[in-house]
Structures are given as C-alpha cells and as structure tokens.
Design a protein around this motif. Structure first.
Motif, PDB file in Angstrom:
ATOM      1  N   GLY A 151       0.786  -1.225   0.000  1.00  0.00           N
ATOM      2  CA  GLY A 151       0.000   0.000   0.000  1.00  0.00           C
ATOM      3  C   GLY A 151       0.819   1.275   0.000  1.00  0.00           C
ATOM      4  N   LEU A 152       2.139   1.174   0.057  1.00  0.00           N
ATOM      5  CA  LEU A 152       2.989   2.360   0.092  1.00  0.00           C
ATOM      6  C   LEU A 152       3.627   2.645  -1.265  1.00  0.00           C
ATOM      7  CD1 LEU A 152       4.880   2.011   3.490  1.00  0.00           C
ATOM      8  CD2 LEU A 152       2.863   3.380   2.961  1.00  0.00           C
ATOM      9  N   MET A 153       3.873   3.934  -1.519  1.00  0.00           N
ATOM     10  CA  MET A 153       4.581   4.366  -2.719  1.00  0.00           C
ATOM     11  C   MET A 153       6.071   4.106  -2.522  1.00  0.00           C
ATOM     12  SD  MET A 153       4.468   6.066  -5.705  1.00  0.00           S
ATOM     13  CE  MET A 153       2.990   7.065  -5.705  1.00  0.00           C
ATOM     14  N   ILE A 154       6.699   3.443  -3.505  1.00  0.00           N
ATOM     15  CA  ILE A 154       8.132   3.172  -3.466  1.00  0.00           C
ATOM     16  C   ILE A 154       8.710   3.428  -4.855  1.00  0.00           C
ATOM     17  CG2 ILE A 154       7.897   1.433  -1.636  1.00  0.00           C
ATOM     18  CD1 ILE A 154       8.482  -0.681  -3.852  1.00  0.00           C
ATOM     19  N   ALA A 155      10.024   3.384  -4.941  1.00  0.00           N
ATOM     20  CA  ALA A 155      10.725   3.462  -6.221  1.00  0.00           C
ATOM     21  C   ALA A 155      11.639   2.251  -6.320  1.00  0.00           C
ATOM     22  CB  ALA A 155      11.512   4.751  -6.325  1.00  0.00           C
ATOM     23  N   VAL A 156      11.718   1.683  -7.517  1.00  0.00           N
ATOM     24  CA  VAL A 156      12.531   0.494  -7.742  1.00  0.00           C
ATOM     25  C   VAL A 156      13.425   0.736  -8.950  1.00  0.00           C
ATOM     26  CG1 VAL A 156      12.523  -1.990  -8.228  1.00  0.00           C
ATOM     27  CG2 VAL A 156      10.678  -0.983  -6.865  1.00  0.00           C
ATOM     28  N   LYS A 157      14.713   0.448  -8.804  1.00  0.00           N
ATOM     29  CA  LYS A 157      15.641   0.457  -9.931  1.00  0.00           C
ATOM     30  C   LYS A 157      15.919  -0.996 -10.279  1.00  0.00           C
ATOM     31  CE  LYS A 157      18.190   4.650  -8.796  1.00  0.00           C
ATOM     32  NZ  LYS A 157      19.525   5.204  -8.482  1.00  0.00           N
ATOM     33  N   GLY A 158      15.849  -1.316 -11.554  1.00  0.00           N
ATOM     34  CA  GLY A 158      16.125  -2.687 -11.951  1.00  0.00           C
ATOM     35  C   GLY A 158      16.040  -2.876 -13.447  1.00  0.00           C
ATOM     36  N   ASP A 159      16.137  -4.135 -13.863  1.00  0.00           N
ATOM     37  CA  ASP A 159      16.098  -4.502 -15.277  1.00  0.00           C
ATOM     38  C   ASP A 159      14.723  -5.041 -15.630  1.00  0.00           C
ATOM     39  OD1 ASP A 159      18.811  -3.869 -15.777  1.00  0.00           O
ATOM     40  OD2 ASP A 159      19.422  -5.768 -14.882  1.00  0.00           O
ATOM     41  N   LEU A 160      14.110  -4.443 -16.645  1.00  0.00           N
ATOM     42  CA  LEU A 160      12.791  -4.848 -17.110  1.00  0.00           C
ATOM     43  C   LEU A 160      12.938  -5.876 -18.227  1.00  0.00           C
ATOM     44  CD1 LEU A 160       9.707  -4.167 -16.865  1.00  0.00           C
ATOM     45  CD2 LEU A 160      10.065  -2.594 -18.778  1.00  0.00           C
ATOM     46  N   HIS A 161      12.190  -6.952 -18.127  1.00  0.00           N
ATOM     47  CA  HIS A 161      12.216  -7.972 -19.179  1.00  0.00           C
ATOM     48  C   HIS A 161      10.872  -8.689 -19.218  1.00  0.00           C
ATOM     49  CE1 HIS A 161      12.603 -11.388 -16.358  1.00  0.00           C
ATOM     50  NE2 HIS A 161      13.216 -10.492 -15.613  1.00  0.00           N
ATOM     51  N   GLN A 162      10.613  -9.308 -20.359  1.00  0.00           N
ATOM     52  CA  GLN A 162       9.356 -10.028 -20.529  1.00  0.00           C
ATOM     53  C   GLN A 162       9.615 -11.527 -20.418  1.00  0.00           C
ATOM     54  OE1 GLN A 162       7.403  -9.479 -24.315  1.00  0.00           O
ATOM     55  NE2 GLN A 162       5.402  -9.640 -23.365  1.00  0.00           N
ATOM     56  N   GLU A 163       8.757 -12.191 -19.646  1.00  0.00           N
ATOM     57  CA  GLU A 163       8.890 -13.631 -19.454  1.00  0.00           C
ATOM     58  C   GLU A 163       7.501 -14.256 -19.512  1.00  0.00           C
ATOM     59  OE1 GLU A 163      10.220 -16.334 -15.715  1.00  0.00           O
ATOM     60  OE2 GLU A 163      11.603 -14.728 -16.286  1.00  0.00           O
ATOM     61  N   ASP A 164       7.280 -15.141 -20.467  1.00  0.00           N
ATOM     62  CA  ASP A 164       5.988 -15.798 -20.647  1.00  0.00           C
ATOM     63  C   ASP A 164       4.846 -14.795 -20.792  1.00  0.00           C
ATOM     64  OD1 ASP A 164       7.216 -18.328 -20.461  1.00  0.00           O
ATOM     65  OD2 ASP A 164       7.009 -18.330 -18.279  1.00  0.00           O
ATOM     66  N   GLY A 165       5.108 -13.703 -21.516  1.00  0.00           N
ATOM     67  CA  GLY A 165       4.084 -12.698 -21.771  1.00  0.00           C
ATOM     68  C   GLY A 165       3.839 -11.724 -20.637  1.00  0.00           C
ATOM     69  N   VAL A 166       4.602 -11.849 -19.544  1.00  0.00           N
ATOM     70  CA  VAL A 166       4.441 -10.974 -18.385  1.00  0.00           C
ATOM     71  C   VAL A 166       5.708 -10.133 -18.224  1.00  0.00           C
ATOM     72  CG1 VAL A 166       4.111 -10.905 -15.883  1.00  0.00           C
ATOM     73  CG2 VAL A 166       2.948 -12.647 -17.233  1.00  0.00           C
ATOM     74  N   TRP A 167       5.524  -8.830 -17.979  1.00  0.00           N
ATOM     75  CA  TRP A 167       6.666  -7.950 -17.758  1.00  0.00           C
ATOM     76  C   TRP A 167       7.106  -8.030 -16.301  1.00  0.00           C
ATOM     77  CZ3 TRP A 167       9.540  -5.952 -21.471  1.00  0.00           C
ATOM     78  CH2 TRP A 167       8.996  -5.893 -22.735  1.00  0.00           C
ATOM     79  N   ASN A 168       8.405  -8.261 -16.101  1.00  0.00           N
ATOM     80  CA  ASN A 168       8.997  -8.398 -14.774  1.00  0.00           C
ATOM     81  C   ASN A 168      10.121  -7.395 -14.602  1.00  0.00           C
ATOM     82  OD1 ASN A 168       7.711 -11.008 -13.781  1.00  0.00           O
ATOM     83  ND2 ASN A 168       8.497 -11.607 -15.777  1.00  0.00           N
TER      84      ASN A 168
END
Length: 118
Positions: A84-101
């Motif tokens: 329920g809290l606002m956060i920020a995430v740094k990371g690598d975006l990739h698609q796996e089995d049609g889902v973005w992770n």
C-alpha cells in the motif's frame, strides 16, 4: 585566472560524468515497455495490497492502469517496504511468458512526497 578556468573545467566535467536517471511511473513504463527493456529503469508505484510473496521474493508494483511484477531475490529488502505504500525500484525490465517483470537492483522507500512529480 588560470585557477578559475581549471575549476570551471573540472566542474563541467563533473556534470558531464553524472548520468541522472529519469524516474517513470508504472503506467509510463507499461505504455511502451519495449522502450525500457534494454537496460536499467527507475520506476515508482504502489506496492499492491497482499502481493508481497517472501517465498518467491516478488511483489506487484502498481500504477493507475498497469502493474509490474518485481523480483527482489538478489537484494536486501529495506525495512520500509510495505503493501500500500509508494516506493521506487531500480532494476532490469524484461518479458517472461508474456508478463513484464522487473528484477530489482535497489528499492527505495521513504516519504511518498519524495516520489511525486511537481
């Protein structure tokens, strides 16, 4: 005079070497996820209620219309990570089995106003 010119030159080099990373909302990233899957992205959103799964080290980061599954398996989780809290995430975006992770490299928690746009 020479000292001033050298200092100005060094200051200019310092600003050129700093690469500020833009922070995007979940919805901005998910509008065109392919534009962000070739490197690190900095995303802010809300940790979806009942989405933190410590057994798989994942949670859902949501925006208004979209969501991204975040993996925190390779990092230490900050104490302030709560649903329920606002956060920020740094990371690598990739698609796996049609889902973005997003494979998190860093999770930033804290004052929500820190992540709001002006």
């Amino acid at each position: 005079m020479y000292v001033g010119a050298i200092m100005l030159g060094l200051l200019g080099l310092m600003f050129l070497s700093v690469d500020p990373q833009l922070q995007y909302t979940v919805d901005e990233v998910m509008d065109y996820p392919e534009d962000h899957d070739s490197g690190q992205v900095h995303v802010r959103g809300i940790v979806q209620i009942q989405s933190i799964d410590n057994s798989s080290s994942t949670f859902i980061l949501e925006g208004i219309d979209s969501q991204i599954q975040v993996s925190f398996a390779t990092i230490a989780v900050p104490d302030g990570l709560e649903e329920g809290l606002m956060i920020a995430v740094k990371g690598d975006l990739h698609q796996e089995d049609g889902v973005w992770n997003l494979d998190a490299h860093e999770i930033q928690t804290g004052c929500p106003s820190k992540y709001e746009t002006e």
